[in-house]
Every structure is written in C-alpha cells, then in structure tokens.
Design an enzyme around this catalytic site. Structure first.
Site, mmCIF file in Angstrom:
data_model
loop_
_atom_site.group_PDB
_atom_site.id
_atom_site.type_symbol
_atom_site.label_atom_id
_atom_site.label_comp_id
_atom_site.label_asym_id
_atom_site.label_seq_id
_atom_site.Cartn_x
_atom_site.Cartn_y
_atom_site.Cartn_z
ATOM 1 N N PHE A 59 0.838 -1.203 0.000
ATOM 2 C CA PHE A 59 0.000 0.000 0.000
ATOM 3 C C PHE A 59 0.871 1.250 0.000
ATOM 4 C CE2 PHE A 59 -2.591 -3.215 2.052
ATOM 5 C CZ PHE A 59 -3.873 -2.979 1.570
ATOM 6 N N ASP A 60 0.502 2.213 -0.828
ATOM 7 C CA ASP A 60 1.048 3.547 -0.653
ATOM 8 C C ASP A 60 0.362 4.131 0.585
ATOM 9 O OD1 ASP A 60 2.362 6.035 -1.387
ATOM 10 O OD2 ASP A 60 0.342 6.741 -1.836
ATOM 11 N N LYS A 61 0.979 5.106 1.212
ATOM 12 C CA LYS A 61 0.392 5.673 2.427
ATOM 13 C C LYS A 61 -0.517 6.860 2.122
ATOM 14 C CE LYS A 61 2.984 8.111 5.186
ATOM 15 N NZ LYS A 61 2.345 9.436 5.023
ATOM 16 N N THR A 62 0.074 7.945 1.646
ATOM 17 C CA THR A 62 -0.690 9.175 1.471
ATOM 18 C C THR A 62 -1.703 9.043 0.337
ATOM 19 O OG1 THR A 62 1.213 10.418 2.235
ATOM 20 C CG2 THR A 62 -0.510 11.657 1.096
ATOM 21 N N VAL A 99 -1.387 -1.067 -4.218
ATOM 22 C CA VAL A 99 -2.547 -0.184 -4.144
ATOM 23 C C VAL A 99 -2.059 1.238 -3.942
ATOM 24 C CG1 VAL A 99 -4.752 0.277 -3.016
ATOM 25 C CG2 VAL A 99 -3.857 -2.051 -3.072
#
Length: 897
Positions: free
Chosen positions: A574-577, A771
């Site tokens: 997963f990307d965070k922001t 994602v």
C-alpha cells in the site's frame, strides 16, 4: 547501408499467419508539463521549498488519450486512437542463459502489442539484425510483458540499445497496425473460430483474434499489403458483418436486431422440437408408413441444424474442423444408418443449447451495455439566454449544461453554479449522495438529487468516465488469462483429434468383430461425447459476468488476465498518502517555546507558508485562518532542498523546516525533545525560528481513512498473508501509521524508484498487488503483478495506469474486488472441471458402448448449459458491507502526512 534503410528492409519481412489473444490499442502518450491541471496533492515533489517535510519528489509522466465517439470520422486505413496504457520503466536483469539483457516495457516499445506473435515478431526480426543483439523475446516473470533484448556489452551499450529499440518500435508500429470491429451475426463460439481462421489466412494479416463473448475482432496487419476494406470484404463473404465500435457501447447497434441468427435461432429450435415429437408420436401410435416419421425427422434435422449446417459448411470451406462440423457429421452419420430420430434429437438439443447459450451471453453483454444506457441521450445546453435540448454527441467542451433536480448528468464537467448532492452509484458503486459545490467534478450517468446545477463540459460524450468504463469492461474478455488460454488451446487441439478418432474407431471395432452399424453408431456417440462445446464457453462466460459485476460494484477490472492474477494475490503493498490516509494534512499540534504565545508561533509560520503551494503549507495557513490568527506579510521565499524554507517578515529572517535545516547549530533541548515526541506520535514536524529566536514546533499529520483498520483486518481474514506500507515519509511516522491500521510492515523513507524495488522484491515470493492513487504511484503500480488504483472516477491517470481501478476513493472496495476475483477464478476452474469431466466420462462410455447417442447428446448439451449458468452466477455477485457503521462514522484518526 544507412540505419533508416536497414530498418525499412527488415520490417518488410514476409508475414506469417499468427494467433493473437488480445486487442491492440494505439497509444499516444502525453507528458505533463507546467500547464498540468491535475491535483498534485499526494506525496508529490513540489518546487516550493518544502522537501523538508519528508515528501517524495516524483517525476510525473501521465498518459492521456482520446476515445473515438459516434461523431468520429474514421479513416479505414488508420488505427483507432484509444486511451493509452501505462508505460513501465526499463529494467536490467541478467539474461536467462547468462550475459546481459535489457528489459523494456512492451507497451512502451510497441504500443498496443500484447503477445509474442504478429507485430512482436516483426520487431524481433528487425532488432536481431542490429549489431550486438543476440536474442529478442517476450518475458513475463516480472508480472507483466517485457521485451527482453540479449546483447554483447563489448559491441553495444545499454543506452544505444534503448535508442535502437525505441526507433525500431516506431518503424514497426508505423507499418504494422491494428484495428478493432464489432462482429454482427455470430451465434456461437464456432462462428468466431471460423472468422478467425479465415482472416489468419489472408495475406498481409499478421494475426486475427475474435472474442465471441464481447463480439469483437482484433487484427494486426501490414498496411502496405492489405487494407481494412479487404478485411471487411472477407468477413462479409463468410456471412458476417463488421461495425466500427462506438465509445461507451458494449454491444453493436445492429448485432442483436439484424441478421438471421437473432430472429430465427429460437423459432427454428422450437419448430425442430415440435417436428421431433410429432415424428415420434406418429411412429409409436399412428398407422402410417415408416417413411412419414422419417421425412418429419429429416425436416426436424434441417430446422434444428440450419445454423449448425451453415457454420460447418463455412468451416469445411476453410479446411478446418470445429464443434459444429462434428455435430453435423454425427447427425448425418446417424441418419445414414437409419437412426433418424437420434440424428434429429442431436441437432435439436445442440441448437437449443446454442440458442440458450447465445441468449445467456447476450444477457451478460446487456448488463455491461446497461451501464452506458445510464447516460441521457440529450443535454440541456445554455445558448445565450436560452436553454436548448440537443443530443449529447453534439455538445462541445466548454459549453454549459443545466441539470435539474432528479436529472441524470449527461456529460462529465465542472460545476460553475449551484450546490447539490449527486448519487454516483453508476460510477463508484456508492449509493450515498455526495455533496458537490462550484469547482467540483460531476460525471455522466450520476443523478442530481437536490438543486439546479450549471456545469461546464470538460469531456465529450465519447471521452466520459462512464464511456471509458464501458469500453474497458467490454474489452476485458479479450485480455485472456491462463485459464482462458488453456481452454482455447485445448479446444483447438481436441476437435481435429476427435474427428480422426471417430474415423479410426469404427474401423477398429469392425476388425474386432463388431457389426458395422453398431460400430458407426458408437463412433457417432464418440463424436458427440468428445465435442468440446462446454470447454469453448467455460471461461468467457465467467470473465464477462465477473467484470460486469465488478463494474456495477464500482470496480473496473481491465481483463481476464488481471481477474485471474488478482485472484492469486496473497501479498499487498500500500502507498500511504491518499491510500491509507485521506491525503489532506492538518495541523494537530502547536507547541510554543518558553515565552512565546501560540498565536505568535502560528502567525509567523503562516506568514512564510502562505508563499508556498505545498499541501503542508496549506495546512498551516488553514489552521491560522480557523483560529482567526492574523498572519503578517511574508516575502523573499527561498527553498532549502530537503530541509525547509527561508523567507522574511519585514527585515527579519524566518526559517521553517526540519531539524536538518538547523544543522551545525544547537536548538534548545525543549525543541529537540518536542520534535522527537511528535514524530513518535506519527506527526511531521516543522521547527520555526524568527530573527535567530526559536519560537516552537508545529506538528502536522494526515488522517487515517475511516475503516482502514477494518479493511486490512478483512483482507487478512480473506487470506492475504502479508501487507506492507511503502512511504516517502520518515520511518517513525510510517511505523506509527502502520500500527494504527494493522499493516504488517512499514518501509520508509522511500523514493519512487525504491518503491519499485520493494514491490519487485515482494514479487519474488509470489503474486503481489500494489494499491495507490494511480498518479504518483504509477511506477510501483506498474511493477506489481496487479496495480490497483483508487479514486478512478476523478483521475484520468488512475483509469489508464492500473489493471484494477476502485472508482470511488473508498478502500473498502478492495476486499470486494479480491473476493470477486477469487470467486471468478474458482468458477473458471469449476467450469473447466465440469467440461473436461463430463467429456471424459462420455468418451469412456462411448468407447465401451455404454451410452446411446441420445444419452450422450443430453449429457453433452446439459454440461454446456451448466457451465454457462455457473458463469452467469457471477452477474449477481454484490459487494458486502465490509465496514460497520460504527467504524465508518468514527472520527478520523490522526496520521502522518
């Protein structure tokens, strides 16, 4: 010989007859420049001096395309201009047999190509002629298609090789093109095979692929040897029609309303059944000559087998054997031996099965077409002081349309006047109305529920999000996954082998002492038993139904291959922001130093941050406004790369940034301690100093998405073994967010290239999905086996860069997509088992003489209808309520930006 001449000679190599699995799409990439209008608010690099906040610096390279619409004037010697696919960065891995090899994204090198035949072979032939290149082949071990070029480092450099590959790809793409049509009149998968076989034998056609489920034919051809009008003439000679696809339509406008098949198929089946029963009743209960029921059964055969006989004649003319040919031969064989009832019964059930199958597939197509039908046909356009209704195809960009309460939005655009709420279920799958105000985007097919809106049109009818979703879903079946390819290969091999066996088998039986008539009847039973009807339709029905169900639930899956890959994912990055967090940072903490007021600290920071357009700067300015703190005027902004900014208030210098900005100096201990405390709590810190005096620390954080923790928990329950968060933020902030949402592992700080490396490392242990938001995460999405982008309804980049798109900005759609993919993959495997299992049992029974022709027919056609019905079950698959109301309504948790 000069290079241009050499390439011209090489790409002129004679073409072979090839098989192609997926459609070719012409790509015209566009690199964003200073005038880019996208929202760059998530983890982007900005030239505003705020690299010190720990944000990644991204190089944006987004692709944009144009979708042709009803008003498009097609030149039939040119390709369609479709939305482009993403382009992955070059790679450099060791060659399989040793030595050096350069890996280039197939889409970047030869736009629109999907496999190793046709245009790819032309590319390979041209490249192999270049000095230093030893081998060119397609490589898929990275989870996507790459052109792998083996070369000798002493003869050519990687830089030279890259230039040669790009130039050669351009030459090949210019001469060897691709085109897509709707096909009218196909009533079976066999019809698709007849067209495909015939086109592949036309000189100048490199490959032809016909997808029965989506009613499309895709060809690759040498534009110097064959014209598109030649192709149309060839298909017409076979009795089928071609139609140029219109953007936003899953079905041909004529395929279901014209031609013999749709109108006569079921009536002929009914007539055949009535004649079949009539002949049986006359034979059993009426004192009539034996010739009477025989004539009636012959008429039943002619009626029930009308389309099968027509199709088999076309197949034989193409010197090929298919399922229809096998059935017709079996029926005629039975009749010759006096088994007229069995022959008529065979063709009746075969045709009835085909008719029901055709209607079932039509239902799946119509479910996709229903998405496009949500868009109104007319729009209310403001022309001066008047409002006129005109067809949506005639509305131009920049015109203003008026949308009344209760109306569906006819075209994508931006609200200029009015406030309202819109139901966006048609696009995002979310039934809860979304509040909209001037400046917000609206999408065609959504419903205005409250007040009148005036909207400026931003996309033509053919370019709307809704039209593009329909196009992508309709084309998804042609992007074949492993199960589809397996079934197709097996079917092509199986039919000729069975036909040969049916000839040899009775000869063997006669030699063993079996009476001739019985031997031939058993051979006819073998033909029926071994016909791979169920196999041919087993996977297309499941794929078409699954992608239609996904689209209705707000998830766009771009192909059968991605459906199957998603079903096999057991690790997710997963990307965070913008993915786990909402991407809108807020000031959570203001800690002034001794003797400094909170207002002075915030006002000083806001004065210099107001000179920047960075999201974190905006958070500080917004906080000052909310707290009614009056900020003085700042000036002379100077960016300190990776550390912070400097500016002036009056003549006093002001610095705002991380502790690294004050390197070599000694901030007060209370400042250092506060920074450490806030970063451990998951906040990004900004230290403020004015005229040499430290004023304090401001803590800024993003907010974790509502329900993100529950989504991660649901994914783990569903079988996802590993979750990893990839972030450009500092490690302490990343770990704090990972702990809040339940992610197993956090990797930070990472540059975009580091995220690609991390995804590839995860991919070595199994299929991995990435994602992200589809914009700044494009390289990492590309590196994953399956790239999943969020918020596709509002992002062109998300629609084009990812394999799977969550149309709403809702992470809860991810478990639905994964569960649907798992279900679809299971259904495909079930269908293959049913098709092969029934055929296997029937073959053995036919060889041993256990089953009669009529029994074999019933079981054979029954298995075909079973696999179609099993596939269509996926149309009813609905997303579950994954996030409880208590979680959804909970206030957002603080997170790092």
């Amino acid at each position: 010989m000069s290079e241009p001449k050499k390439f011209g000679k090489l790409v002129g190599l004679s073409s072979g007859t090839m098989k192609k699995a997926g459609p070719g799409l012409l790509v015209k990439p566009h690199v964003h420049g200073p005038d880019c209008k996208h929202d760059h608010a998530h983890d982007h690099g900005h030239d505003h001096g705020h690299d010190h906040h720990g944000h990644d610096h991204h190089d944006h390279d987004h692709d944009h395309g144009h979708v042709h619409g009803p008003g498009c004037n097609h030149d039939h010697d040119h390709d369609h201009h479709h939305p482009p696919k993403r382009v992955r960065p070059p790679g450099h891995r060791a060659a399989e047999g040793g030595g050096s090899a350069l890996q280039l994204d197939l889409e970047a090198t030869l736009p629109g190509e999907t496999d190793e035949v046709g245009r790819f072979e032309k590319l390979g032939s041209a490249l192999r002629e270049h000095r230093g290149i030893t081998e060119v082949h397609l490589r898929r071990d990275a989870g996507y298609a790459e052109v792998c070029i083996h070369y000798k480092t002493e003869l050519v450099s990687a830089t030279q090789l890259l230039e040669v590959a790009q130039r050669t790809g351009g030459v090949v793409a210019k001469r060897y093109k691709h085109y897509t049509w709707f096909v009218r009149g196909m009533n079976s998968a066999d019809a698709a095979m007849v067209i495909e076989h015939a086109l592949n034998r036309v000189k100048g056609i490199l490959s032809a692929s016909v997808a029965y489920a989506s009613e499309r034919v895709v060809i690759e051809y040498d534009s110097e040897e064959v014209s598109l009008s030649d192709v149309e003439a060839k298909v017409k000679s076979l009795g089928y029609g071609l139609e140029v696809p219109m953007a936003g339509h899953a079905c041909s406008h004529h395929a279901h309303g014209g031609g013999l098949a749709p109108k006569l198929e079921m009536p002929l089946v009914v007539i055949s059944g009535v004649l079949l029963v009539t002949g049986w009743l006359l034979e059993r209960f009426a004192p009539v000559p034996a010739l009477v029921p025989t004539i009636i059964w012959a008429l039943s055969m002619a009626s029930g087998g009308f389309f099968a006989i027509r199709g088999s004649i076309k197949s034989i003319a193409q010197l090929r054997i298919d399922i229809e040919t096998m059935m017709v031969v079996a029926a005629i064989g039975a009749a010759v031996l006096g088994a007229w009832f069995e022959g008529a019964f065979l063709l009746f059930l075969f045709s009835a099965g085909h008719a029901l199958e055709h209607r079932a597939m039509d239902r799946a197509r119509r479910s996709i077409e229903a998405l496009g039908a949500l868009r109104p046909e007319v729009a209310r356009v403001r022309r001066g002081n008047e409002i006129v209704e005109i067809p949506v195809e005639q509305v131009q960009r920049g015109e203003r349309i008026v949308i009344r309460p209760g109306d569906r939005v006819p075209l994508d655009g931006i609200i200029r006047e009015g406030k309202s709420s819109l139901e966006e279920a048609a696009i995002t799958g979310e039934s809860i109305p979304v509040p909209k105000k001037p400046g917000d985007s609206v999408f065609s097919g959504t419903i205005n529920s409250e007040a009148v809106l005036e909207v400026e049109v931003s996309h033509l009818a053919s370019e709307s999000v809704l039209a593009r979703v329909v196009d992508m879903v309709a084309q998804a079946e042609a992007q074949k996954g492993p199960n589809q390819r397996f079934a197709q290969r097996l079917e092509r091999t199986f039919a000729p082998l069975v036909m040969a066996a049916a000839v040899v088998f009775p000869v063997v039986l006669v030699l063993l002492g079996t009476p001739l008539k019985e031997a031939i009847l058993r051979a006819v039973s073998l033909l029926v038993a071994a016909s791979p009807c169920a196999l041919a339709i087993s996977t297309p029905s499941a794929v078409l139904s699954a992608v239609a169900a996904a689209a209705r639930g707000g998830v766009l899956i771009k192909g059968g291959i991605y459906l199957e890959l998603l079903g096999g994912v057991r690790a997710i990055a997963f990307d965070k922001t913008g993915t786990l967090t909402v991407g809108r940072p807020k000031v959570l903490t203001t800690t002034p130093a001794s003797g400094v007021s909170r207002e002075e600290l915030l006002a000083t920071a806001a004065a210099v941050e107001s000179l920047s357009a960075h999201p974190l700067a905006k958070a500080v300015v917004d906080a000052a406004a909310e707290q009614k703190v009056q900020a003085p005027a700042g000036k002379d902004l100077e960016a300190i790369h990776g550390k912070g900014i400097r500016a002036r208030i009056g003549e006093e210098p002001v610095e705002v940034g991380s502790l690294a900005l004050f390197e070599g100096q000694t901030p007060p201990a209370e400042i250092t301690a506060e920074v450490q405390k806030l970063e451990e709590a998951g906040q990004t810190t900004m230290v403020v100093r004015r005229a040499g005096r430290f004023l304090g620390v401001i803590g800024v954080a993003d907010t974790v998405r509502s329900g993100a923790h529950h989504v991660i928990h649901t994914l783990k329950q569903a079988g996802i073994a590993r979750t990893v968060m990839l972030s450009g933020d500092n490690a302490r902030v990343a770990k704090a967010i990972a702990a809040q949402v339940g992610i197993d592992e956090a990797r930070a700080p990472l540059m975009p290239a580091d995220k690609v490396t991390a995804v590839r490392e995860m991919g070595k242990q199994g299929s991995v999905a990435m994602v992200g938001d589809g914009v700044n995460d494009a390289p990492a999405l590309a590196a994953a086996a399956v790239g999943v982008a969020m918020g596709g309804a509002g992002s062109d980049a998300a629609l084009e860069t990812a394999d799977v798109v969550l149309m709403s900005d809702d992470l809860a759609k991810l478990p639905f997509a994964l569960s649907l993919a798992d279900k679809a993959t299971a259904v495909m495997k079930q269908n293959l088992v049913i098709a092969l299992g029934v055929s296997g049992v029937l073959i053995i029974s036919a060889v041993l003489g256990i089953t009669q022709i009529s029994q074999a027919v019933v079981l054979h056609e029954g298995s075909t209808l079973v696999v179609v019905a099993n596939g269509l079950r996926l149309l009813g698959y609905r997303p579950q309520a994954l996030v409880p109301a208590s979680v959804s309504s909970a206030s957002a948790q603080p997170a790092a930006s």
